[in-house]
Design a protein around this motif. Structure first.
Motif: not given
Length: 291
Positions: A57-76, A82-88
């Protein structure tokens, strides 16, 4: 007790077909909800290893740098939402792959409106490949489309790379089925009967099996390797399938160096030269005033 038995016997013959077949409409104000996963991607890591979820989670968030943040949840296991808060942000990640963590490739997909994340098939991945040893006369987009459909499914042609005077390889984007082995090369026959062989290299390619060519595991977990106990298993794939990084950090790059397709270079340098002349004129004026 007898009373309950009589009631059960009575209910046995109760017919509810008419009630079930009656038209039913919701009250005013009740509307069908839009796709709740509209700003989500679902992804699966191609690996037999355990994923360090916290580190991922930390690595991908640092690489992607989503401007409005991201929520990552394991579902299986190895499947994540991967939940974003901005379409861009979502589109940048979706179109910018392939991505990986700890060398495990990540297959990602959008989620259709009528589907649930775990029902989305995660079998296809888009990757940039380099086609080496292709004669100069075959660097056209038409050739790229045919080669793309051979190595996978053609998606895009890198005009900027392929139109360079000193081009070393053709660069195309393809969609591959991760259930199939990685294709390595292709023998081409010209119309005059002569032939040549092209090699394929995959950009940002993570772990894959050198024994069977699949990205879902390494040799340690390969069924072909296990069945033969690791003996006499010919490895027809290798690390040479990985393309070297395209961007290498350069030191002390001269401002006068210019890329072939840098159309803005003259404009940028014009400003630099103008500013330089202005500084020289000011310096010259100061010298004259001192005299």
């Amino acid at each position: 007790m007898a009373r309950y038995q009589n009631l059960e016997e009575h209910l046995t013959y109760l017919n509810i077909d008419e009630e079930e077949n009656e038209d039913f409409t919701f009250d005013d104000g009740v509307e069908e909800q839009m796709n709740q996963y509209d700003l989500c991607l679902v992804g699966r890591f191609l690996t037999e290893k355990n994923i360090n979820t916290r580190a991922m989670k930390t690595k991908l968030a640092d690489v992607w740098k989503p401007t409005m943040g991201i929520n990552i949840k394991e579902i299986d296991p190895v499947i994540f939402l991967f939940q974003f808060y901005r379409r861009e942000d979502l589109l940048w990640v979706y179109n910018g792959g392939p991505w990986s963590f700890d060398n495990a490739m990540l297959v990602i997909s959008k989620i259709p409106t009528v589907d649930e994340p775990l029902n989305v098939p995660l079998w296809f991945m888009e990757m940039w490949i380099q086609v080496h040893d292709l004669p100069k006369g075959f660097m056209s987009e038409a050739v790229g489309k045919q080669l793309g459909d051979f190595f996978g499914e053609f998606v895009a042609y890198d005009v900027k790379n392929n139109s360079s005077i000193l081009v070393e390889y053709m660069r195309i984007k393809i969609k591959i089925d991760v259930r199939r082995p990685l294709k390595r090369k292709k023998r081409i026959i010209r119309k005059n009967g002569t032939e040549f062989t092209i090699d394929c290299k995959y950009e940002r390619l993570g772990d894959f099996c050198f024994a069977c060519g699949l990205m879902s595991h390494t040799e340690r977990f390969c069924r072909r390797n296990i069945d033969n106990r690791g003996e006499n298993v010919q490895k027809e794939w290798g690390g040479w399938l990985r393309a070297p990084p395209r961007r290498v950090a350069s030191q002390n790059r001269s401002k006068w160096m210019r890329n072939e397709n840098d159309a803005d270079w003259e404009a940028k340098m014009g400003e630099t030269v103008t500013n330089q002349y202005s500084r020289e004129e000011i310096s010259e004026t100061r010298v004259k005033l001192k005299l």
